[in-house]
Design an enzyme around this catalytic site. Sequence first.
Site, PDB file in Angstrom:
ATOM      1  N   HIS A  88      -5.008  -9.178  -2.482  1.00 22.27           N
ATOM      2  CA  HIS A  88      -5.786  -7.604  -2.377  1.00 22.27           C
ATOM      3  C   HIS A  88      -6.971  -7.939  -1.734  1.00 22.27           C
ATOM      4  CE1 HIS A  88      -7.032  -3.846  -2.439  1.00 22.27           C
ATOM      5  NE2 HIS A  88      -5.770  -3.296  -1.811  1.00 22.27           N
ATOM      6  N   GLU A 157      -2.846  -4.631   5.509  1.00 27.02           N
ATOM      7  CA  GLU A 157      -3.678  -4.234   5.077  1.00 27.02           C
ATOM      8  C   GLU A 157      -4.643  -3.621   5.762  1.00 27.02           C
ATOM      9  OE1 GLU A 157      -2.539  -1.639   1.354  1.00 27.02           O
ATOM     10  OE2 GLU A 157      -3.514  -3.294   0.383  1.00 27.02           O
TER      11      GLU A 157
HETATM   12  P1  PGA Z   1      -5.133   3.426   0.055  1.00 26.78           P
HETATM   13  O1  PGA Z   1      -5.079   2.080  -0.738  1.00 26.78           O
HETATM   14  O2  PGA Z   1      -3.459   3.817   0.259  1.00 26.78           O
HETATM   15  O3  PGA Z   1      -6.655   3.979  -1.010  1.00 26.78           O
HETATM   16  O4  PGA Z   1      -6.301   3.182   1.399  1.00 26.78           O
HETATM   17  C1  PGA Z   1      -4.620   1.194   0.023  1.00 26.78           C
HETATM   18  C2  PGA Z   1      -4.168  -0.358  -1.002  1.00 26.78           C
HETATM   19  O5  PGA Z   1      -5.223  -0.608  -1.096  1.00 26.78           O
HETATM   20  O6  PGA Z   1      -3.527  -0.446  -1.664  1.00 26.78           O
END
Ligand code: PGA
Length: 238
Positions: A88, A157
């Site tokens: 992450h 992401e």
């Molecule tokens: P968020 O976070 O939906 O608050 O943007 C997503 C994540 O970090 O997995």
Amino acid sequence: MILAANFKANKTRQETQAYMAVVESFVSANDISDTVIVFPPFTALEHISRNVLIGVQNGYPVQNGAYTGEIALEQLEEFDIRTILIGHSERRHIMKESQELIAEKFRFFAEQGFIIVYCVGEPLAVRQEGEGKLMAYVEAQFEGIDLTYPDLIIAYEPVWAIGTGLTPSMEEIERVHDALRLQTTAPILYGGSVKVENAGAIMALNNVDGVLVGSAALSAHDFCEMIAEAVQLNTDKA
Ligand code: PGA
């Protein structure tokens, strides 16, 4: 579809129990066949789930041992945890985890047969350099990662979209997912400011197999709405 809620360092044990009760009842009442995963904090792992996978946001790649402050396999096994989030961006950037350590975690938990949600994504400066640079950046995050691992789930992401309310355009998301699809047959989730208002449109995109949601999934009600949007899409996308 796969829908995952990442609590990060939010919610107490009691709040997690209340949350799980809402989501689990929703999943069973609506006969949901989509995969629903919740990543609560370590302190709230004690939960026998009926129909939702419980995963951890991190884990140290050893059986047990002298690693102060870490949680290893032995502790996860006690709670029957078989699902883990690795790579992450908050761990890469805030906790300064190197690709080497991330790959070591990947190898260790893959050997244990865990379902691995593996996150990749570029910072804004890289995105601004164009999609060629973006893909090169993401490919470097695949170093040491077995993209053919059968229990792998990829989460794309963009770092600048996490927790900011900003998202790439639908076309931009789709282009990255199409490019990732050339490298792996694993499901590919999108994450970064997903919410009730945009989840349906994002999940409808080509090569988007679900979403990883942070802040908007802290509301059990909103998370259930996103699950309902996925159910709707199952008929539309099929
Ligand atoms: P968020 O976070 O939906 O608050 O943007 C997503 C994540 O970090 O997995």
